[in-house]
Write a protein that holds these residues in place. Sequence first.
Motif, PDB file in Angstrom:
ATOM      1  N   ASP A 103     -92.264 -37.295  -6.324  1.00 26.63           N
ATOM      2  CA  ASP A 103     -91.170 -38.081  -5.740  1.00 26.63           C
ATOM      3  C   ASP A 103     -91.253 -39.559  -6.094  1.00 26.63           C
ATOM      4  N   PHE A 104     -92.413 -39.995  -6.583  1.00 30.77           N
ATOM      5  CA  PHE A 104     -92.611 -41.411  -6.875  1.00 30.77           C
ATOM      6  C   PHE A 104     -92.647 -41.707  -8.371  1.00 30.77           C
ATOM      7  N   THR A 105     -92.349 -40.705  -9.190  1.00 29.11           N
ATOM      8  CA  THR A 105     -92.323 -40.886 -10.636  1.00 29.11           C
ATOM      9  C   THR A 105     -90.892 -40.736 -11.146  1.00 29.11           C
ATOM     10  N   THR A 106     -90.684 -41.083 -12.401  1.00 33.35           N
ATOM     11  CA  THR A 106     -89.318 -41.085 -12.940  1.00 33.35           C
ATOM     12  C   THR A 106     -88.859 -39.727 -13.445  1.00 33.35           C
ATOM     13  N   SER A 107     -89.782 -38.784 -13.631  1.00 36.02           N
ATOM     14  CA  SER A 107     -89.401 -37.429 -14.008  1.00 36.02           C
ATOM     15  C   SER A 107     -90.450 -36.462 -13.491  1.00 36.02           C
ATOM     16  N   ARG A 108     -90.095 -35.202 -13.439  1.00 37.52           N
ATOM     17  CA  ARG A 108     -90.981 -34.219 -12.835  1.00 37.52           C
ATOM     18  C   ARG A 108     -91.937 -33.599 -13.853  1.00 37.52           C
ATOM     19  N   THR A 109     -93.216 -33.606 -13.508  1.00 33.96           N
ATOM     20  CA  THR A 109     -94.222 -32.878 -14.273  1.00 33.96           C
ATOM     21  C   THR A 109     -94.635 -31.676 -13.447  1.00 33.96           C
ATOM     22  N   LYS A 110     -94.469 -30.495 -14.001  1.00 36.20           N
ATOM     23  CA  LYS A 110     -94.870 -29.283 -13.297  1.00 36.20           C
ATOM     24  C   LYS A 110     -96.382 -29.103 -13.430  1.00 36.20           C
ATOM     25  N   VAL A 111     -97.061 -29.082 -12.303  1.00 28.88           N
ATOM     26  CA  VAL A 111     -98.519 -28.979 -12.298  1.00 28.88           C
ATOM     27  C   VAL A 111     -98.925 -27.619 -11.744  1.00 28.88           C
ATOM     28  N   SER A 112     -99.832 -26.956 -12.442  1.00 29.45           N
ATOM     29  CA  SER A 112    -100.271 -25.635 -12.006  1.00 29.45           C
ATOM     30  C   SER A 112    -101.759 -25.453 -12.280  1.00 29.45           C
ATOM     31  N   VAL A 113    -102.308 -24.393 -11.711  1.00 31.72           N
ATOM     32  CA  VAL A 113    -103.684 -23.984 -11.994  1.00 31.72           C
ATOM     33  C   VAL A 113    -103.607 -22.775 -12.906  1.00 31.72           C
ATOM     34  N   GLY A 114    -104.416 -22.756 -13.952  1.00 29.08           N
ATOM     35  CA  GLY A 114    -104.344 -21.655 -14.897  1.00 29.08           C
ATOM     36  C   GLY A 114    -105.702 -21.211 -15.389  1.00 29.08           C
ATOM     37  N   SER A 115    -105.697 -20.509 -16.506  1.00 30.93           N
ATOM     38  CA  SER A 115    -106.924 -19.955 -17.082  1.00 30.93           C
ATOM     39  C   SER A 115    -106.884 -20.091 -18.593  1.00 30.93           C
ATOM     40  N   TYR A 116    -108.005 -19.800 -19.241  1.00 27.76           N
ATOM     41  CA  TYR A 116    -108.056 -19.867 -20.700  1.00 27.76           C
ATOM     42  C   TYR A 116    -107.012 -18.956 -21.341  1.00 27.76           C
ATOM     43  N   GLU A 117    -106.785 -17.812 -20.734  1.00 27.03           N
ATOM     44  CA  GLU A 117    -105.836 -16.840 -21.287  1.00 27.03           C
ATOM     45  C   GLU A 117    -104.420 -17.412 -21.394  1.00 27.03           C
ATOM     46  N   GLU A 118    -104.124 -18.432 -20.622  1.00 29.89           N
ATOM     47  CA  GLU A 118    -102.777 -19.010 -20.605  1.00 29.89           C
ATOM     48  C   GLU A 118    -102.641 -20.224 -21.530  1.00 29.89           C
ATOM     49  N   CYS A 119    -103.659 -20.476 -22.362  1.00 31.11           N
ATOM     50  CA  CYS A 119    -103.641 -21.655 -23.229  1.00 31.11           C
ATOM     51  C   CYS A 119    -102.882 -21.446 -24.542  1.00 31.11           C
ATOM     52  N   LYS A 120    -102.456 -20.237 -24.811  1.00 27.89           N
ATOM     53  CA  LYS A 120    -101.802 -19.951 -26.083  1.00 27.89           C
ATOM     54  C   LYS A 120    -100.628 -20.882 -26.362  1.00 27.89           C
ATOM     55  N   ASP A 121     -99.828 -21.157 -25.353  1.00 26.24           N
ATOM     56  CA  ASP A 121     -98.623 -21.963 -25.543  1.00 26.24           C
ATOM     57  C   ASP A 121     -98.839 -23.455 -25.304  1.00 26.24           C
ATOM     58  N   MET A 122    -100.077 -23.867 -25.057  1.00 23.27           N
ATOM     59  CA  MET A 122    -100.337 -25.280 -24.824  1.00 23.27           C
ATOM     60  C   MET A 122    -100.267 -26.073 -26.142  1.00 23.27           C
ATOM     61  N   ASP A 123     -99.716 -27.262 -26.065  1.00 22.81           N
ATOM     62  CA  ASP A 123     -99.704 -28.151 -27.232  1.00 22.81           C
ATOM     63  C   ASP A 123    -101.057 -28.837 -27.397  1.00 22.81           C
TER      64      ASP A 123
ATOM     65  N   LYS B  96    -112.151 -22.946  -8.900  1.00 23.61           N
ATOM     66  CA  LYS B  96    -110.702 -22.802  -8.800  1.00 23.61           C
ATOM     67  C   LYS B  96    -110.116 -23.517  -7.583  1.00 23.61           C
ATOM     68  N   GLU B  97    -110.877 -23.578  -6.518  1.00 24.79           N
ATOM     69  CA  GLU B  97    -110.393 -24.276  -5.320  1.00 24.79           C
ATOM     70  C   GLU B  97    -110.267 -25.774  -5.590  1.00 24.79           C
ATOM     71  N   ARG B  98    -111.236 -26.323  -6.325  1.00 23.87           N
ATOM     72  CA  ARG B  98    -111.162 -27.740  -6.701  1.00 23.87           C
ATOM     73  C   ARG B  98    -109.915 -27.978  -7.574  1.00 23.87           C
ATOM     74  N   ALA B  99    -109.692 -27.101  -8.548  1.00 20.16           N
ATOM     75  CA  ALA B  99    -108.526 -27.241  -9.420  1.00 20.16           C
ATOM     76  C   ALA B  99    -107.238 -27.143  -8.626  1.00 20.16           C
ATOM     77  N   LEU B 100    -107.182 -26.211  -7.681  1.00 22.41           N
ATOM     78  CA  LEU B 100    -105.985 -26.055  -6.860  1.00 22.41           C
ATOM     79  C   LEU B 100    -105.731 -27.285  -6.012  1.00 22.41           C
ATOM     80  N   GLY B 101    -106.800 -27.848  -5.453  1.00 19.67           N
ATOM     81  CA  GLY B 101    -106.643 -29.066  -4.658  1.00 19.67           C
ATOM     82  C   GLY B 101    -106.103 -30.218  -5.481  1.00 19.67           C
ATOM     83  N   GLU B 102    -106.619 -30.379  -6.695  1.00 21.36           N
ATOM     84  CA  GLU B 102    -106.136 -31.445  -7.574  1.00 21.36           C
ATOM     85  C   GLU B 102    -104.669 -31.210  -7.952  1.00 21.36           C
ATOM     86  N   ALA B 103    -104.320 -29.947  -8.232  1.00 22.51           N
ATOM     87  CA  ALA B 103    -102.939 -29.627  -8.594  1.00 22.51           C
ATOM     88  C   ALA B 103    -101.981 -29.945  -7.444  1.00 22.51           C
TER      89      ALA B 103
END
Length: 316
Positions: free
Chosen positions: A55-75, A40-47
């Motif tokens: 600030d250097f991209t044309t739109s904002r991507t919200k990046v977070s650390v999560g778990s399998y339980e939170e995959c229900k709404d993933m496309d 999880k620490e590695r994932a948090l560091g990457e996030a």
Amino acid sequence: MKLTTRKVAIVGTGFVGASAGYSLVNQNICDELMLIDINKERALGEAMDLQHCVDFTTSRTKVSVGSYEECKDMDIVIVTAGGPPKPGQTRLDTLELSAKIVKSVVDGVMKSGFNGIFLVASNPVDIITYLVWKESGLPRNQVLGTGTSLDSSRLKSILSQHIKVDPRSIHGYTLGEHGDSQFAAWSHLTIGGKPFMQILEEHKETLGEIDLDEIIDQVRKAGFEILNRKGTTYYGIGCALASITRSIFNDDHKIIAVSTILDGEYGFENICTGVPTIITREGAKEVVELNLTEDEMDKFKNSNNVLREYMATIGY
């Protein structure tokens, strides 16, 4: 007004997962990106690192650390977790470890109620994609792997050095296993719309030195040439994952050589292998069946036989 948020989860934040995440954020392909890793620490560091790109991209991507339980709404859930080959190993040698890891991933994701698309990069990708399909119980169109998409790109890149044209003006595919038994469908490769084999015939004096067997051998060995120099490969496959994800979200109907579950196409069934496939919002919409030559079909059969031998070792 109905708004649709494009949500992606990446399972595995090693070099491949992180490179895929960077490509997704840098190219603004999704609105939300969730990283999952046993470390999880590695994932948090990457996030955190990816969030600092905003600030250097044309739109904002919200990046977070999560778990399998939170995959229900993933496309889309991108699976990169697995055992990378060590020096002297092939991708197939990593099967036992990768299968064990990915089974636990699929189990966790599916328990969340996930009903999106699995996009697999874990090697050996064709067999692992088949495993994900079997373990998930999802329709075959909702499970696909990167297949020979990267190999096809490598083929175009190598050919462009001989023909002196932009790789994007070269159209063709390698098929079969993402590994040593893959082959190039030379009979369907074109440059600027002109058949490659015709070009070779008409320009024997300038192109006569091209050895097709040597070129496909370079394609097969490209990953290991990189591995031997820098430890592993990740930029190319990261871009391939981003490109396939974009085609899904955009409903592109783009044809990409991905790992697809065959159900009678090319005369094969109950196997997953690299074939040109129409990619849409539904995932692997339709397999494009090329009219292969007899020699190409023999190579395809051989490649699938190799895959079946290894599939049997994990009960498939």
